[in-house]
Motif scaffolding. Sequence first.
Motif, PDB file in Angstrom:
ATOM      1  N   PRO A 152       0.820  -1.229   0.000  1.00 48.69           N
ATOM      2  CA  PRO A 152       0.000   0.000   0.000  1.00 48.69           C
ATOM      3  C   PRO A 152       0.848   1.272   0.000  1.00 48.69           C
ATOM      4  O   PRO A 152       0.425   2.304  -0.537  1.00 48.69           O
ATOM      5  N   LYS A 153       2.040   1.208   0.581  1.00 44.22           N
ATOM      6  CA  LYS A 153       2.892   2.394   0.670  1.00 44.22           C
ATOM      7  C   LYS A 153       3.556   2.729  -0.660  1.00 44.22           C
ATOM      8  O   LYS A 153       3.632   3.889  -1.060  1.00 44.22           O
ATOM      9  N   ILE A 154       4.061   1.699  -1.342  1.00 47.43           N
ATOM     10  CA  ILE A 154       4.768   1.960  -2.601  1.00 47.43           C
ATOM     11  C   ILE A 154       3.818   1.973  -3.799  1.00 47.43           C
ATOM     12  O   ILE A 154       4.173   2.449  -4.879  1.00 47.43           O
ATOM     13  N   GLY A 155       2.611   1.437  -3.589  1.00 47.32           N
ATOM     14  CA  GLY A 155       1.636   1.413  -4.671  1.00 47.32           C
ATOM     15  C   GLY A 155       1.733   0.141  -5.497  1.00 47.32           C
ATOM     16  O   GLY A 155       2.806  -0.471  -5.594  1.00 47.32           O
ATOM     17  N   LYS A 156       0.620  -0.262  -6.091  1.00 50.24           N
ATOM     18  CA  LYS A 156       0.568  -1.506  -6.848  1.00 50.24           C
ATOM     19  C   LYS A 156       1.411  -1.446  -8.122  1.00 50.24           C
ATOM     20  O   LYS A 156       1.979  -2.445  -8.543  1.00 50.24           O
ATOM     21  N   LYS A 157       1.501  -0.248  -8.736  1.00 52.37           N
ATOM     22  CA  LYS A 157       2.286  -0.126  -9.953  1.00 52.37           C
ATOM     23  C   LYS A 157       3.767  -0.365  -9.675  1.00 52.37           C
ATOM     24  O   LYS A 157       4.448  -1.076 -10.416  1.00 52.37           O
ATOM     25  N   ARG A 158       4.277   0.239  -8.599  1.00 52.09           N
ATOM     26  CA  ARG A 158       5.681   0.044  -8.243  1.00 52.09           C
ATOM     27  C   ARG A 158       5.942  -1.394  -7.781  1.00 52.09           C
ATOM     28  O   ARG A 158       7.015  -1.941  -8.052  1.00 52.09           O
ATOM     29  N   ALA A 159       4.968  -1.954  -7.074  1.00 53.20           N
ATOM     30  CA  ALA A 159       5.109  -3.349  -6.638  1.00 53.20           C
ATOM     31  C   ALA A 159       5.175  -4.277  -7.841  1.00 53.20           C
ATOM     32  O   ALA A 159       5.985  -5.216  -7.880  1.00 53.20           O
ATOM     33  N   THR A 160       4.335  -4.004  -8.837  1.00 50.63           N
ATOM     34  CA  THR A 160       4.356  -4.797 -10.073  1.00 50.63           C
ATOM     35  C   THR A 160       5.679  -4.621 -10.812  1.00 50.63           C
ATOM     36  O   THR A 160       6.251  -5.596 -11.312  1.00 50.63           O
ATOM     37  N   LEU A 161       6.172  -3.386 -10.863  1.00 60.59           N
ATOM     38  CA  LEU A 161       7.456  -3.109 -11.505  1.00 60.59           C
ATOM     39  C   LEU A 161       8.583  -3.857 -10.801  1.00 60.59           C
ATOM     40  O   LEU A 161       9.476  -4.413 -11.451  1.00 60.59           O
ATOM     41  N   LEU A 162       8.528  -3.886  -9.470  1.00 63.15           N
ATOM     42  CA  LEU A 162       9.540  -4.608  -8.692  1.00 63.15           C
ATOM     43  C   LEU A 162       9.481  -6.095  -8.981  1.00 63.15           C
ATOM     44  O   LEU A 162      10.518  -6.764  -9.114  1.00 63.15           O
ATOM     45  N   LEU A 163       8.271  -6.631  -9.117  1.00 60.56           N
ATOM     46  CA  LEU A 163       8.096  -8.057  -9.415  1.00 60.56           C
ATOM     47  C   LEU A 163       8.648  -8.379 -10.804  1.00 60.56           C
ATOM     48  O   LEU A 163       9.338  -9.399 -10.991  1.00 60.56           O
ATOM     49  N   VAL A 164       8.353  -7.523 -11.773  1.00 61.51           N
ATOM     50  CA  VAL A 164       8.844  -7.719 -13.137  1.00 61.51           C
ATOM     51  C   VAL A 164      10.371  -7.623 -13.180  1.00 61.51           C
ATOM     52  O   VAL A 164      11.042  -8.422 -13.853  1.00 61.51           O
ATOM     53  N   THR A 165      10.927  -6.668 -12.451  1.00 63.68           N
ATOM     54  CA  THR A 165      12.394  -6.506 -12.395  1.00 63.68           C
ATOM     55  C   THR A 165      13.050  -7.748 -11.804  1.00 63.68           C
ATOM     56  O   THR A 165      14.071  -8.236 -12.304  1.00 63.68           O
ATOM     57  N   SER A 166      12.447  -8.263 -10.726  1.00 69.26           N
ATOM     58  CA  SER A 166      12.972  -9.484 -10.100  1.00 69.26           C
ATOM     59  C   SER A 166      12.922 -10.657 -11.068  1.00 69.26           C
ATOM     60  O   SER A 166      13.862 -11.469 -11.144  1.00 69.26           O
ATOM     61  N   PHE A 167      11.826 -10.724 -11.814  1.00 71.01           N
ATOM     62  CA  PHE A 167      11.677 -11.780 -12.823  1.00 71.01           C
ATOM     63  C   PHE A 167      12.802 -11.706 -13.857  1.00 71.01           C
ATOM     64  O   PHE A 167      13.419 -12.724 -14.200  1.00 71.01           O
ATOM     65  N   LEU A 168      13.085 -10.514 -14.345  1.00 72.84           N
ATOM     66  CA  LEU A 168      14.137 -10.331 -15.355  1.00 72.84           C
ATOM     67  C   LEU A 168      15.512 -10.672 -14.790  1.00 72.84           C
ATOM     68  O   LEU A 168      16.348 -11.259 -15.491  1.00 72.84           O
TER      69      LEU A 168
END
Length: 350
Positions: A152-168
Amino acid sequence: MIKPLTSLRFIFAFLVFMSHNNLFPNAVDSFSWHIFREGYAGVSFFFMLSGFILAYTYQQRLLEHSVTIHSFYIARIARIYPLHLSTLFISLFFIKFFSSVSAGSIFNLGLNALLLQSFVPGKEFLFNAVSWSLSDEAFFYAMFPIIVFSIPKIGKKRATLLLVTSFLIIMTTAYILRNSPSEHWTLYINPLFRIFDFSLGIAIYNICHKIESAHFHIDYNHTQVEILALCLIIITYCLAFFIPESFRRSVWYWIPMGILITTFYFQKGAISRFLSHPIFVKLGEISFAFYLFHYMIIRAVRIILCHLHIALPLWQEFCITLILSITTAYIAHRYIEQPANKFIRKRFSR
């Protein structure tokens, strides 16, 4: 309890059992050998399902403060420590630990008792070898409240970006380390990489929850979708024979296992009803004990047969160890896991 997912736990625990009890040990690199050895993919399912179930059970309650972080951690300790300490204690006698005590052994024992062994390459398989995954799970549990309150603090968009970055990052690492001796620990054991599986499970739950909340409805045959989900995981499992092992450690299974978990979460098809039978649910409930005890039982049976100079066909040895593992798991679940879980929760929760 989501009964179909509970039942699926045993199926994937059985796959891990197969990987440690290969009926084709002399046919290395053959397809039949692969079908058994590839069972280690079950660990990916457990990590993803763990994130999914914790989000399903605790995410909203933590955010609403209807359950405390203290109570959450106590529940997690109650979940894994009774059986972990039981199997660790048994393994001490199994490897005749007390006859060769050394500073190194004490250090290794401490790592294992505290579930830190997976962070140290070369130490992950000491004592009860399969407990390395509990080391990862303990790390995931520790991180879960942090993940839940951070989104909730970083927002769902940033959380998704972090997940995608980790995936890469993981995909790139898998490519770089293909055929490297270090790929096994880095990609399969390392909690810092495997937490992606866990986080993916959390993300999948939130997608399912959003679908439910929006009352999104498409008229389709639920049974056919469940069959397709099962077929997808079977096809992926078989095709893994042609995929570099560094990718199979987890990457290869993320999508099919995510689809499988999502499909059976809604539990609306005939296969879900079949998996909801009390017998399958009970097997799922004892799957944790089955997983923790099976490797020691396989080794013990082999040692006893060797000592008695008895040579059994591999399929007979397989059946004996399977029956003993299920029986031991049932006893451990009923007389150790459940009573200890209730005692710890009642004594230390607040």
